[in-house]
Design an enzyme around this catalytic site. Structure first.
Site, PDB file in Angstrom:
ATOM      1  N   ILE A   1       0.865  -1.175   0.000  1.00  0.00           N
ATOM      2  CA  ILE A   1       0.000   0.000   0.000  1.00  0.00           C
ATOM      3  C   ILE A   1       0.905   1.230   0.000  1.00  0.00           C
ATOM      4  O   ILE A   1       1.702   1.419   0.934  1.00  0.00           O
ATOM      5  CB  ILE A   1      -0.930   0.053   1.228  1.00  0.00           C
ATOM      6  N   ASP A   2       0.797   2.029  -1.041  1.00  0.00           N
ATOM      7  CA  ASP A   2       1.582   3.258  -1.146  1.00  0.00           C
ATOM      8  C   ASP A   2       0.669   4.437  -0.829  1.00  0.00           C
ATOM      9  O   ASP A   2      -0.372   4.620  -1.470  1.00  0.00           O
ATOM     10  CB  ASP A   2       2.157   3.417  -2.550  1.00  0.00           C
ATOM     11  N   VAL A   3       1.064   5.245   0.151  1.00  0.00           N
ATOM     12  CA  VAL A   3       0.203   6.306   0.670  1.00  0.00           C
ATOM     13  C   VAL A   3       0.930   7.648   0.639  1.00  0.00           C
ATOM     14  O   VAL A   3       2.119   7.726   0.957  1.00  0.00           O
ATOM     15  CB  VAL A   3      -0.223   5.996   2.128  1.00  0.00           C
TER      16      VAL A   3
END
Length: 254
Positions: free
Chosen positions: A129-131
């Protein structure tokens, strides 16, 4: 083996390793296989490699380099980038990769996680998950190496990934990545409190104190290191290294 896993995370671009800042400005680090040899000597417990251009260039993983890496590495190896089909994943495990890391494909085919987990086991499936935190302080989820914004809530998305069969989450704060400014503890804690599977914290580590905080305050199950293990220090030259094991054990002991 360390109580909490501390994992060098290497970025692959074409045939070379690079290091980015906020997913941009890739700077040359070196040859993947030679770097893996150094981490063998440093006796790291696990290694992760992410191809940062495979997905956006719509190409398969570089199986030639990955085969060489798998043959060279004494430690478990995880790989992400360009894995779009069951056969892609199957080939990874056949050449000796122990875990696959997927991201972009999960937004179009979330059932892909379940398919892989059912066949290879949850423990072998890591979902990234890239946030990114926007100017209003809101967390937004991105795919395609930070290029495409996704209309999902990060906590809800993490919960869904767990339900679909993900064995681990690799959580990267794009706004911290490569900055040496420390982890986004608030983000990491929000996800570790929401799911029961291990969360690997990634993005921003500069020193042992950062690692200690993300484990003790953020409750991270594992820590991913980039700049800290490929540079001498911030603003200095390339030096593949790993923190002193005794100091590391002391820092992350709960």
């Amino acid at each position: 083996m360390l109580q909490t896993r501390v994992i060098p995370c290497l970025l692959l671009k074409d045939d070379s390793l690079v290091k980015t800042i906020n997913f941009k400005k890739p700077g040359y680090i070196g040859d993947p296989v030679n770097t893996a040899r150094i981490f063998n000597e440093l006796e790291v417990d696990e290694l992760a490699v992410l191809d940062i251009t495979a997905t956006n260039n719509k190409r398969q993983p570089n199986f030639k380099i990955l085969s060489e890496l798998a043959n060279e590495c004494f430690m478990p190896l995880a790989y992400g980038g360009g894995i779009r089909t069951f056969d892609d994943a199957k080939k990874m495990f056949q050449i000796g990769i122990e875990k696959v890391i997927i991201n972009t494909i999960t937004f179009d085919k979330p059932e892909f996680i379940t398919q892989l987990a059912a066949h290879f086991g949850n423990q072998a499936i890591v979902v990234a998950i890239d946030v990114k935190k926007n100017m209003f302080g809101k967390y937004q989820v991105f795919s395609n190496s930070g290029r495409k914004k996704q209309k999902v809530n990060v906590i809800d998305w993490a919960k869904k990934l767990e339900q679909l069969g993900a064995g681990e989450i690799l959580l990267t704060a794009i706004h911290q990545e490569g900055t040496w400014n420390g982890f986004d503890i608030e983000l990491i804690e929000s996800i570790t409190n929401a799911v029961d599977i291990p969360v690997i914290a990634n993005g921003g580590a500069a020193n042992l104190k950062d690692i200690e905080q993300v484990v003790k305050k953020g409750n991270a199950s594992a820590v991913s290191l980039g700049s800290m293990v490929v540079y001498q220090n911030k603003g200095m030259g390339v030096l593949v290294n790993f923190p002193n094991r005794k100091e590391l054990e002391s820092a992350i002991r709960k």
